[in-house]
Design a protein around this motif. Sequence first.
Motif, PDB file in Angstrom:
ATOM      1  N   TYR A 154      19.792 -38.497  -8.844  1.00 15.40           N
ATOM      2  CA  TYR A 154      18.671 -38.355  -7.910  1.00 15.40           C
ATOM      3  C   TYR A 154      17.576 -39.375  -8.215  1.00 15.40           C
ATOM      4  O   TYR A 154      17.067 -40.044  -7.303  1.00 15.40           O
ATOM      5  CB  TYR A 154      18.108 -36.937  -8.000  1.00 15.40           C
ATOM      6  N   ASP A 178      15.823 -23.747  -7.487  1.00 15.71           N
ATOM      7  CA  ASP A 178      14.913 -24.442  -6.570  1.00 15.71           C
ATOM      8  C   ASP A 178      15.063 -25.950  -6.671  1.00 15.71           C
ATOM      9  O   ASP A 178      15.062 -26.656  -5.649  1.00 15.71           O
ATOM     10  CB  ASP A 178      13.463 -24.041  -6.855  1.00 15.71           C
ATOM     11  N   SER A 181      18.329 -27.172  -5.041  1.00 13.58           N
ATOM     12  CA  SER A 181      18.210 -27.083  -3.580  1.00 13.58           C
ATOM     13  C   SER A 181      17.330 -28.208  -3.044  1.00 13.58           C
ATOM     14  O   SER A 181      17.633 -28.812  -2.004  1.00 13.58           O
ATOM     15  CB  SER A 181      17.637 -25.724  -3.184  1.00 13.58           C
ATOM     16  N   PHE A 182      16.244 -28.498  -3.750  1.00 12.47           N
ATOM     17  CA  PHE A 182      15.344 -29.574  -3.348  1.00 12.47           C
ATOM     18  C   PHE A 182      16.072 -30.923  -3.366  1.00 12.47           C
ATOM     19  O   PHE A 182      15.991 -31.704  -2.408  1.00 12.47           O
ATOM     20  CB  PHE A 182      14.127 -29.614  -4.274  1.00 12.47           C
ATOM     21  N   GLY A 184      19.218 -31.452  -3.132  1.00 17.02           N
ATOM     22  CA  GLY A 184      20.212 -31.460  -2.070  1.00 17.02           C
ATOM     23  C   GLY A 184      19.608 -31.748  -0.699  1.00 17.02           C
ATOM     24  O   GLY A 184      20.233 -32.416   0.138  1.00 17.02           O
ATOM     25  N   ARG A 185      18.390 -31.252  -0.461  1.00 14.54           N
ATOM     26  CA  ARG A 185      17.726 -31.525   0.815  1.00 14.54           C
ATOM     27  C   ARG A 185      17.287 -32.969   0.925  1.00 14.54           C
ATOM     28  O   ARG A 185      17.300 -33.546   2.019  1.00 14.54           O
ATOM     29  CB  ARG A 185      16.515 -30.608   0.980  1.00 14.54           C
ATOM     30  N   ARG A 186      16.905 -33.562  -0.204  1.00 15.72           N
ATOM     31  CA  ARG A 186      16.369 -34.926  -0.193  1.00 15.72           C
ATOM     32  C   ARG A 186      17.448 -35.998  -0.327  1.00 15.72           C
ATOM     33  O   ARG A 186      17.205 -37.159   0.008  1.00 15.72           O
ATOM     34  CB  ARG A 186      15.374 -35.083  -1.350  1.00 15.72           C
ATOM     35  N   ASN A 187      18.614 -35.635  -0.844  1.00 17.30           N
ATOM     36  CA  ASN A 187      19.701 -36.600  -1.026  1.00 17.30           C
ATOM     37  C   ASN A 187      20.998 -35.930  -0.588  1.00 17.30           C
ATOM     38  O   ASN A 187      21.510 -35.043  -1.263  1.00 17.30           O
ATOM     39  CB  ASN A 187      19.783 -37.027  -2.501  1.00 17.30           C
ATOM     40  N   HIS A 188      21.541 -36.376   0.556  1.00 16.09           N
ATOM     41  CA  HIS A 188      22.704 -35.678   1.122  1.00 16.09           C
ATOM     42  C   HIS A 188      23.973 -35.883   0.312  1.00 16.09           C
ATOM     43  O   HIS A 188      24.978 -35.216   0.563  1.00 16.09           O
ATOM     44  CB  HIS A 188      22.936 -36.118   2.574  1.00 16.09           C
ATOM     45  N   LYS A 191      25.296 -31.967  -3.251  1.00 16.05           N
ATOM     46  CA  LYS A 191      25.582 -30.766  -2.462  1.00 16.05           C
ATOM     47  C   LYS A 191      25.754 -29.552  -3.390  1.00 16.05           C
ATOM     48  O   LYS A 191      26.845 -29.298  -3.896  1.00 16.05           O
ATOM     49  CB  LYS A 191      26.850 -30.989  -1.627  1.00 16.05           C
TER      50      LYS A 191
END
Length: 371
Positions: A154, A178, A181-182, A184-188, A191
């Motif tokens: 990341y 958290d 999840s963060f 994962g939302r910012r870097n596809h 997962k």
Amino acid sequence: MDASAPKPATAGPVPTGYFRWEPEEDDVLICRAVRNETHDVKTFVLAPRQDRQFEFVSGQFMTFEFEINGETIQRCYTISSPPTRRDTVTITVKRVPGGPVSNWLHDEFQPGMMLKATVPMGEFTWSGMQDTKYLFLSGGSGITPMMAMTRAAYDLALISDIEFVHAARSPDDIIFRDELSFMGRRNHWIKPTFICEKDSPFERWSGIRGRFDHAKLQVICPDFKERVVFVCGPAPFMKAVRELFVEAGFDMSRYHQESFNFESFTEEAQEQIAEATEAITTDVKVFQLEFTKTGRTVECPEGLTVLEAARRAGIRVPSSCSKGLCGTCKSKLTSGSVEMKHGGGIRQREIDAGMALLCCSRPKSDLVIER
């Protein structure tokens, strides 16, 4: 260049103009912060006393020395922070009922306090791999090495396809929930998937439920045979996962696992015991090992390590890697000599002072050991 094509994961460039932390010069680290991760898991942020930076690769561990109730205890903990954040290292520790070190850390260790540590070690890492697709599988506190790898990916914005599957008892037990999840939302490319066995008192789990099995693997990661797999967690978890992948016909040369289990024997150690037992009936020498603190004296056939001879006699000696890397079994020899082939878990000045790693020491004479 095709932006959709994943690139190999690396540890990233080493910065120039910094001073590397060298435990040979100063092996003391100071606690900068303590963070609550779950109800029974805490992260401890550690830094050198001087202006130094750490050099390591994701997935490595460090051996720490604790002074608890007048006793010196060594324990290995995987670094949960990435090598991209070189000013500090973090360890993430779960409270173990009756565990002297984990309970002391949770109850007593505070910012400003200090402890001793060795240089980062270990081979459970993706550093240098040229693969582009990974599957991380963790159970409980086994999440830490994969978290270090994922944080590095990341931070460096690596285009590395990471399926991160973490198994926990309940939603309250999901470590780094958290943050994963963060990311994962910012870097596809990252997962995360969480699996829980049951609900928490104040949260009904709506995600995948139960224990990890082949059906869940197919749903979460149908292309798992194309990936490099890293697994870490409790021994029963790793055993079940390994059997699952063997039965699925996975190429096990692409399967990597890590665990520090203070109770179980390694396969290599089991073989040593079997060979030594057979050797007793031959002309092989048998040495006497006296353990001063337990008041026990045991026999050790030539060629068997001191650690395995002790375990065979029912003497519990803390150990971890069984490869001379971590230093957990480091002990003082007050009499006798050994042949020791270690992997870096002991310093020359300690050897000169009569210390030895019992996991990789074979007696050359009768021994007296402070254990």
